[in-house]
Design an enzyme around this catalytic site. Structure first.
Site, PDB file in Angstrom:
ATOM      1  N   GLU A  61       0.838  -1.207   0.000  1.00 57.92           N
ATOM      2  CA  GLU A  61       0.000   0.000   0.000  1.00 57.92           C
ATOM      3  C   GLU A  61       0.874   1.259   0.000  1.00 57.92           C
ATOM      4  O   GLU A  61       0.601   2.223  -0.727  1.00 57.92           O
ATOM      5  CB  GLU A  61      -0.893   0.045   1.255  1.00 57.92           C
ATOM      6  N   SER A 177      11.379 -45.537 -13.899  1.00 58.44           N
ATOM      7  CA  SER A 177      10.198 -44.691 -13.677  1.00 58.44           C
ATOM      8  C   SER A 177      10.086 -43.619 -14.742  1.00 58.44           C
ATOM      9  O   SER A 177       9.124 -42.868 -14.761  1.00 58.44           O
ATOM     10  CB  SER A 177      10.275 -44.052 -12.296  1.00 58.44           C
ATOM     11  N   ARG A 193       7.200 -27.051  -8.634  1.00 58.48           N
ATOM     12  CA  ARG A 193       8.507 -26.766  -8.006  1.00 58.48           C
ATOM     13  C   ARG A 193       8.762 -25.257  -7.988  1.00 58.48           C
ATOM     14  O   ARG A 193       9.267 -24.716  -7.008  1.00 58.48           O
ATOM     15  CB  ARG A 193       9.634 -27.471  -8.778  1.00 58.48           C
ATOM     16  N   ASP A 209      16.691 -42.510  -7.339  1.00 58.19           N
ATOM     17  CA  ASP A 209      16.493 -41.734  -8.578  1.00 58.19           C
ATOM     18  C   ASP A 209      17.521 -40.638  -8.815  1.00 58.19           C
ATOM     19  O   ASP A 209      17.567 -40.071  -9.896  1.00 58.19           O
ATOM     20  CB  ASP A 209      15.106 -41.046  -8.564  1.00 58.19           C
ATOM     21  N   LEU A 213      15.948 -32.021  -7.880  1.00 54.99           N
ATOM     22  CA  LEU A 213      14.920 -31.285  -7.115  1.00 54.99           C
ATOM     23  C   LEU A 213      14.861 -29.801  -7.482  1.00 54.99           C
ATOM     24  O   LEU A 213      14.299 -29.003  -6.738  1.00 54.99           O
ATOM     25  CB  LEU A 213      15.103 -31.452  -5.598  1.00 54.99           C
ATOM     26  N   GLY A 298       9.596 -40.255  -1.132  1.00 56.94           N
ATOM     27  CA  GLY A 298       8.974 -41.428  -1.690  1.00 56.94           C
ATOM     28  C   GLY A 298       7.802 -41.924  -0.857  1.00 56.94           C
ATOM     29  O   GLY A 298       7.228 -41.196  -0.036  1.00 56.94           O
TER      30      GLY A 298
HETATM   31  C1  AOF Z   1       3.627  -7.115   4.623  1.00 59.52           C
HETATM   32  N1  AOF Z   1       3.479  -6.474   3.431  1.00 59.52           N
HETATM   33  O1  AOF Z   1       2.331  -5.258   1.990  1.00 59.52           O
HETATM   34  C2  AOF Z   1       1.333  -5.848   4.044  1.00 59.52           C
HETATM   35  C3  AOF Z   1       1.498  -6.535   5.276  1.00 59.52           C
HETATM   36  O2  AOF Z   1       6.871  -7.186   9.689  1.00 59.52           O
HETATM   37  P1  AOF Z   1       6.087  -6.004   9.233  1.00 59.52           P
HETATM   38  O3  AOF Z   1       6.116  -4.845  10.129  1.00 59.52           O
HETATM   39  O4  AOF Z   1       6.375  -5.652   7.815  1.00 59.52           O
HETATM   40  O5  AOF Z   1       4.533  -6.455   9.298  1.00 59.52           O
HETATM   41  C4  AOF Z   1       4.142  -7.622   8.710  1.00 59.52           C
HETATM   42  C5  AOF Z   1       2.662  -7.747   8.860  1.00 59.52           C
HETATM   43  O6  AOF Z   1       2.011  -6.650   8.234  1.00 59.52           O
HETATM   44  C6  AOF Z   1       2.091  -8.985   8.191  1.00 59.52           C
HETATM   45  O7  AOF Z   1       2.066 -10.101   9.026  1.00 59.52           O
HETATM   46  C7  AOF Z   1       0.696  -8.528   7.861  1.00 59.52           C
HETATM   47  O8  AOF Z   1      -0.096  -8.702   9.014  1.00 59.52           O
HETATM   48  C8  AOF Z   1       0.779  -7.042   7.647  1.00 59.52           C
HETATM   49  N2  AOF Z   1       0.569  -6.590   6.227  1.00 59.52           N
HETATM   50  N3  AOF Z   1       2.668  -7.128   5.505  1.00 59.52           N
HETATM   51  O9  AOF Z   1       4.664  -7.679   4.908  1.00 59.52           O
HETATM   52  C9  AOF Z   1       2.387  -5.827   3.087  1.00 59.52           C
HETATM   53  N4  AOF Z   1       0.208  -5.212   3.734  1.00 59.52           N
HETATM   54 ZN    ZN Z   2       1.013  -2.479   6.064  1.00 62.36          ZN
END
Ligand code: AOF
Ligand code: ZN
Length: 369
Positions: A61, A177, A193, A209, A213, A298
């Protein structure tokens, strides 16, 4: 009707689809934080875009609002997760949204983080910002399945991928396989993956195998290969130790191998039923920053994960091939002595890939239905 949104449905759906696409740019780098994307929409046009690029970095945001600048005033913010309202590694997004003058927030879903959990929306509504929740919610939850699972359980999300003949065999009696499934199914397996933060197998699969990975394209620095160690030593020249990605060797405490193959990191685990404590393995992996693990077998490791209720999603590919009773089974004993004790895939998603079938879904035990 709001001027930004003459036809709210299609316009905001398009913006949300874009926000989800932006969020995906953070794949492999955000966990234990979520992948988040945001778009500022003004007069039907995107004037700011952002995504959360890495754990600890700016929130989606904030990036989108920075780009929009003064154009954010009176505009709509479309975001894939509830904006945060706490002081963490960065400031609260709701304060940024309010001071930018955003008139309306359209969010795909709420954030289960205990510091947020609805309070972000409340804070926005409290100052008169219109808040709409639920657009593309299923898609947003699928994108952040590892984050949501981790918030609930403290463990990495485990996707179990098996590829077998129609009669559930992963190899013929002689061990051959290659290839039971055909091109499109193998391509999908490669995509699985690429979606995962780690690919895991039991030591027996390395011995039988010698798989690399690795995903089809070179992985990011956070990608890991995980080998769940058994009793037999692993050859130092196995492909998993070729240095092309990081490799974790999960071993039992007290059973640390004398010689650790080149560059492998050890994850020490307590003993569990029939081997290592697999719940501890998934907690340990989450603590190492691994959001989603793709386990490719496996049979013994797959059966232990299923029996312990630790396989969060099954992705089972079946090919129109019969190998019969001398073939190697995809799954060991899961303790289903009767049909009522069977494990079932709930509401399976079924897809045809060339002439192979992919069956996917959540596994439930008979007794939990
Ligand atoms: C994110 N990215 O764009 C949004 C999040 O560790 P912080 O302070 O960055 O906070 C992480 C928390 O912020 C995350 O667990 C979630 O609740 C909220 N939103 N987090 O990393 C973002 N919008
Ligand atoms: Zn935020």
């Amino acid at each position: 009707m709001h001027p930004d949104c003459p036809r709210p449905g299609p316009l905001l759906e398009k913006a949300m689809a874009e926000a989800l696409g932006l969020a995906r740019n953070g794949r492999g780098a955000t966990f234990p934080n979520p992948m988040v994307g945001a778009v500022v929409v003004r007069d039907g046009k995107a004037v700011g875009r952002g995504w959360h690029g890495c754990c600890g970095g700016p929130h989606a945001e904030a990036v989108a609002l920075d780009e929009a600048g003064e154009l954010a005033r009176g505009a709509t913010l479309v975001v894939t997760l509830e904006p945060c309202c706490h002081h963490g590694r960065t400031g609260p997004c709701v304060e940024r949204i309010i001071s930018a003058g955003i008139a309306r927030v359209v969010a795909a879903m709420s954030d289960p983080d205990a510091r947020v959990d609805g309070r972000g929306f409340e804070a926005l509504r409290a100052v008169g910002i219109e808040v709409l929740v639920g657009a593309s919610a299923a898609e947003a939850a699928e994108l952040n399945r590892a984050y949501l699972h981790y918030k609930r359980t403290g463990r990495s999300f485990l996707r179990l991928k098996l590829a077998a003949s129609l009669d559930g065999r992963i190899a013929a009696r002689d061990g051959s396989s290659r290839w039971i499934t055909s091109g499109p199914a193998r391509e999908r397996a490669g995509a699985m993956r690429a979606e995962a933060d780690a690919v895991m197998v039991g030591a027996g699969t390395v011995l039988a195998d010698n798989p690399s990975l690795l995903p089809p394209s070179p992985p990011g620095p956070g990608f890991r290969r995980i080998v769940v160690s058994g009793r037999r030593p692993l050859p130092a020249d196995a492909k998993v130790f070729d240095g092309r990605a990081r490799t974790i060797l999960a071993v039992r405490e007290g059973a640390v191998p004398g010689r650790i193959p080149g560059g492998a990191e050890l994850l020490l685990l307590p003993e569990g039923p029939g081997g290592l404590d697999l719940a501890a393995l998934l907690e340990g992996c989450a603590a190492l920053g691994i959001g989603e693990i793709l386990c490719e077998g496996g049979a013994a490791l797959a059966a232990s994960l299923v029996s312990a209720g630790l396989a969060d999603r099954l992705s089972f590919l079946t090919a129109p091939v019969l190998l019969g009773a001398t073939g190697v089974p995809a799954l060991g004993d899961v303790g289903a002595g009767s049909i009522t004790e069977a494990f079932r895939v709930e509401d399976p998603h079924i897809e045809l890939l060339g002439c192979d079938v992919l069956t996917e879904g959540r596994i439930v035990h008979g007794s939990d239905r």
